[in-house]
Write a protein that holds these residues in place. Sequence first.
Motif, PDB file in Angstrom:
ATOM      1  N   SER A 139       0.832  -1.207   0.000  1.00 33.68           N
ATOM      2  CA  SER A 139       0.000   0.000   0.000  1.00 33.68           C
ATOM      3  C   SER A 139       0.864   1.253   0.000  1.00 33.68           C
ATOM      4  O   SER A 139       0.588   2.221  -0.718  1.00 33.68           O
ATOM      5  CB  SER A 139      -0.926  -0.004   1.222  1.00 33.68           C
ATOM      6  OG  SER A 139      -1.790  -1.117   1.212  1.00 33.68           O
ATOM      7  N   ARG A 160      -6.877   7.674  -2.488  1.00 33.08           N
ATOM      8  CA  ARG A 160      -7.796   7.575  -1.356  1.00 33.08           C
ATOM      9  C   ARG A 160      -7.840   6.161  -0.779  1.00 33.08           C
ATOM     10  O   ARG A 160      -7.824   5.968   0.446  1.00 33.08           O
ATOM     11  CB  ARG A 160      -9.192   7.986  -1.829  1.00 33.08           C
ATOM     12  CG  ARG A 160     -10.256   8.051  -0.756  1.00 33.08           C
ATOM     13  CD  ARG A 160     -10.025   9.215   0.171  1.00 33.08           C
ATOM     14  NE  ARG A 160      -9.255   8.829   1.361  1.00 33.08           N
ATOM     15  CZ  ARG A 160      -8.683   9.671   2.174  1.00 33.08           C
ATOM     16  NH1 ARG A 160      -8.724  10.961   1.918  1.00 33.08           N
ATOM     17  NH2 ARG A 160      -8.020   9.268   3.233  1.00 33.08           N
ATOM     18  N   LYS A 161      -7.872   5.167  -1.635  1.00 36.23           N
ATOM     19  CA  LYS A 161      -7.937   3.777  -1.164  1.00 36.23           C
ATOM     20  C   LYS A 161      -6.641   3.361  -0.467  1.00 36.23           C
ATOM     21  O   LYS A 161      -6.673   2.649   0.548  1.00 36.23           O
ATOM     22  CB  LYS A 161      -8.231   2.850  -2.338  1.00 36.23           C
ATOM     23  CG  LYS A 161      -9.637   3.012  -2.901  1.00 36.23           C
ATOM     24  CD  LYS A 161      -9.858   2.105  -4.108  1.00 36.23           C
ATOM     25  CE  LYS A 161     -11.265   2.298  -4.681  1.00 36.23           C
ATOM     26  NZ  LYS A 161     -11.491   1.445  -5.891  1.00 36.23           N
ATOM     27  N   ASP A 164      -6.573   5.091   3.029  1.00 36.01           N
ATOM     28  CA  ASP A 164      -7.487   4.410   3.957  1.00 36.01           C
ATOM     29  C   ASP A 164      -6.898   3.095   4.445  1.00 36.01           C
ATOM     30  O   ASP A 164      -7.022   2.743   5.629  1.00 36.01           O
ATOM     31  CB  ASP A 164      -8.825   4.166   3.269  1.00 36.01           C
ATOM     32  CG  ASP A 164      -9.597   5.452   3.021  1.00 36.01           C
ATOM     33  OD1 ASP A 164      -9.265   6.465   3.668  1.00 36.01           O
ATOM     34  OD2 ASP A 164     -10.504   5.446   2.161  1.00 36.01           O
ATOM     35  N   SER A 165      -6.265   2.367   3.540  1.00 31.92           N
ATOM     36  CA  SER A 165      -5.650   1.093   3.928  1.00 31.92           C
ATOM     37  C   SER A 165      -4.505   1.311   4.914  1.00 31.92           C
ATOM     38  O   SER A 165      -4.362   0.579   5.901  1.00 31.92           O
ATOM     39  CB  SER A 165      -5.145   0.361   2.683  1.00 31.92           C
ATOM     40  OG  SER A 165      -4.449  -0.800   3.036  1.00 31.92           O
ATOM     41  N   ILE A 167      -4.003   3.922   6.994  1.00 32.31           N
ATOM     42  CA  ILE A 167      -4.511   4.400   8.282  1.00 32.31           C
ATOM     43  C   ILE A 167      -5.138   3.255   9.066  1.00 32.31           C
ATOM     44  O   ILE A 167      -4.979   3.151  10.296  1.00 32.31           O
ATOM     45  CB  ILE A 167      -5.519   5.539   8.053  1.00 32.31           C
ATOM     46  CG1 ILE A 167      -4.799   6.756   7.479  1.00 32.31           C
ATOM     47  CG2 ILE A 167      -6.235   5.898   9.356  1.00 32.31           C
ATOM     48  CD1 ILE A 167      -5.713   7.876   7.071  1.00 32.31           C
ATOM     49  N   GLU A 168      -5.856   2.409   8.383  1.00 33.84           N
ATOM     50  CA  GLU A 168      -6.470   1.262   9.058  1.00 33.84           C
ATOM     51  C   GLU A 168      -5.413   0.377   9.720  1.00 33.84           C
ATOM     52  O   GLU A 168      -5.593  -0.094  10.851  1.00 33.84           O
ATOM     53  CB  GLU A 168      -7.277   0.448   8.048  1.00 33.84           C
ATOM     54  CG  GLU A 168      -7.972  -0.768   8.661  1.00 33.84           C
ATOM     55  CD  GLU A 168      -8.693  -1.593   7.626  1.00 33.84           C
ATOM     56  OE1 GLU A 168      -9.280  -2.632   8.008  1.00 33.84           O
ATOM     57  OE2 GLU A 168      -8.673  -1.224   6.434  1.00 33.84           O
ATOM     58  N   CYS A 215      -1.575  14.280   4.784  1.00 35.05           N
ATOM     59  CA  CYS A 215      -2.928  13.734   4.714  1.00 35.05           C
ATOM     60  C   CYS A 215      -3.092  12.562   5.676  1.00 35.05           C
ATOM     61  O   CYS A 215      -4.104  12.448   6.385  1.00 35.05           O
ATOM     62  CB  CYS A 215      -3.226  13.312   3.280  1.00 35.05           C
ATOM     63  SG  CYS A 215      -4.907  12.734   3.024  1.00 35.05           S
ATOM     64  N   ILE A 216      -2.089  11.692   5.739  1.00 36.10           N
ATOM     65  CA  ILE A 216      -2.152  10.531   6.639  1.00 36.10           C
ATOM     66  C   ILE A 216      -2.103  10.976   8.099  1.00 36.10           C
ATOM     67  O   ILE A 216      -2.902  10.525   8.933  1.00 36.10           O
ATOM     68  CB  ILE A 216      -0.999   9.564   6.323  1.00 36.10           C
ATOM     69  CG1 ILE A 216      -1.205   8.935   4.944  1.00 36.10           C
ATOM     70  CG2 ILE A 216      -0.899   8.478   7.391  1.00 36.10           C
ATOM     71  CD1 ILE A 216      -0.060   8.060   4.497  1.00 36.10           C
ATOM     72  N   THR A 219      -5.284  12.780   9.300  1.00 35.87           N
ATOM     73  CA  THR A 219      -6.397  11.841   9.444  1.00 35.87           C
ATOM     74  C   THR A 219      -6.239  11.015  10.717  1.00 35.87           C
ATOM     75  O   THR A 219      -7.206  10.771  11.450  1.00 35.87           O
ATOM     76  CB  THR A 219      -6.490  10.920   8.220  1.00 35.87           C
ATOM     77  OG1 THR A 219      -6.572  11.706   7.039  1.00 35.87           O
ATOM     78  CG2 THR A 219      -7.715  10.028   8.311  1.00 35.87           C
ATOM     79  N   THR A 223      -8.669  10.972  14.553  1.00 41.17           N
ATOM     80  CA  THR A 223      -9.306   9.824  15.200  1.00 41.17           C
ATOM     81  C   THR A 223      -9.103   9.830  16.710  1.00 41.17           C
ATOM     82  O   THR A 223      -9.851   9.160  17.438  1.00 41.17           O
ATOM     83  CB  THR A 223      -8.733   8.519  14.636  1.00 41.17           C
ATOM     84  OG1 THR A 223      -7.331   8.456  14.900  1.00 41.17           O
ATOM     85  CG2 THR A 223      -8.960   8.435  13.127  1.00 41.17           C
TER      86      THR A 223
END
Length: 590
Positions: A139, A160-161, A164-165, A167-168, A215-216, A219, A223
């Motif tokens: 990723s 974007r994908k 998201d991966s 950050i998860e 951005c990462i 974000t 949280t």
Amino acid sequence: MKFMKLGTRSDSFYTEQATRSLVSDIPQDLVIKINDTTYLLHKSPLFSKCGLLLRLGSDTNDSESVPLELHDMPGGAEAFELCAKFCYGVSINISAHNFVPSLCAAKLLQMNESIERGNFVGKLESFFSSCILEGWKDSVSTLLATEKLPEWSENLGIIRKCIDSIIEKVLTPLPQVKWSYTYTRPGYNRKEHHSVPKDWWTEDISILNIDLFRCIIMTIRSTHVLPPQLIGEALHVYACKWLPCIKKAKSSGSSASQTEESKEKNRIILETIVSMIPSDRGSVSVGFLLRLLSISTHLGVSTMTKTELIKRGSIQFHEATVSDLLYPSTSSLDQNFYDIELVQVVLESFLKFWKRISPGAVDNRHYLLRSIRKVGKVVDSYLQVVARDENMAVSKFVALAETVPAVGRLEHDDLYQAINIYLKVHPDLSKVEKKRLCGILECQRLSSEARSHAVKNEFLPSRTVVQLLYYEQEKDSKVATTSTKLQKPHELLLLEEKKKPATRDSHGKQSQYLDKEAITRRTSIAESREKGQQKTKRLDDKLALDLEKKMVIRGDKEESMSGIKINLDHKKIIGRTRSNKSEYGSEKRR
């Protein structure tokens, strides 16, 4: 890292005079130009899978071999060749490194399922969702590859994908982290550590550009799952990677060799990092803040960024060590090795912050007092280091030393050590400069060992040595008179009466009691003398005040004596004068 293998035929593409062709018995009937590369291919395999080529080829005359120009091909000739090889069934490997240009080129060529089932776009999207997004390094590497094709990657949703991966996985509980990650910190050996470090992810994402990294981080911050210190560690790792000057000592010509383009890039990185620092105190170390501040002037960052760094650094200044303050001067006009002005600015900001805090609570007062004394200790140790700089001016050295308030130094031993080093390294100081330098030293705040050393120090000016000798003499006289002042005069008189031999009565027996009238009379005389001494002391104070108004006071109330200035207490001088006059008067009366 995972990869996808497509096709079974061996690679038969070859180059001849900047023209790429395919070994085949069938003559080529399709010419495609991409920038400086020309491809001689066949219409049949490409038109069956590429909707764009089919549409462009149908518009041309079959009798003429008109070249199709695809100069805006995302990924260039390399990406187009992967698509062409897929059409021919030539063996290719798709991984996180070439996935992005391959997908963008396939999208442009319209290699969709609507053209042919099992086409290139479908296979790439399946590999992306099932393999790349499921892996950690895949990723990150794919996201890194989007930097070359940002618009295409943004429109296709790749960025974007991937974010998201990532950050998860960053927010995954540590016991569930099973994938491979990069962690090369000194002292860490993965074979010896079974537990996953909390900042396992910071080094891998530091390879991204500042926009993707921001951005990462922002974000993750939103949280509120990870502590601010972990966010600060990620910023520290990123700054050390992209701002190499943050780790270097002073190097000759470093500013000249750095191009304006790289300086502008580093300026943007620094300002962005500062804007991402969590507001929580202690989220980053004071050393990191001061390192950023030390290069901010050279990079020409905004005033707002410098002010924020000074503010944040001053709040945590009591946590600093000497090594946190040793930064080279970045000014081309400054010949000093160390940037003492940086420390001066942060120290002044710290004192302003210290004064603004309400000292109402007792705990708060004790905390502030401990903080200011820690800072004073560190500054004196820092002065011992910068004193070795041959180009360090006396004015700068003294200005920093004087900035520390009196409550910041319980004793002056460390300050004396710094002054002693400065005098040895700068033997050509003038008398005025030596006087200015040693004027910041308070003799009464030196330990007995330091005073003993200072009295024998040949580098100190004679004025300072005389002050030390006078203070020692005054201290000895105070110790000698302390025992006498413990008891009042009439108590001493009673003690003397008790020491006299007892009187005998008319029967020749010893009297068990003293003559009460004699004791009362002598006691009243002693008390009268004590009151007279108190009155004399008040007159002395009044005379001292009058004398002070007439004298020209300079420095610490110096009095010239035989060409050498000695620190004398004018009240004691008057007291001695009065004592001499009193003895002289008593002799006359006798």
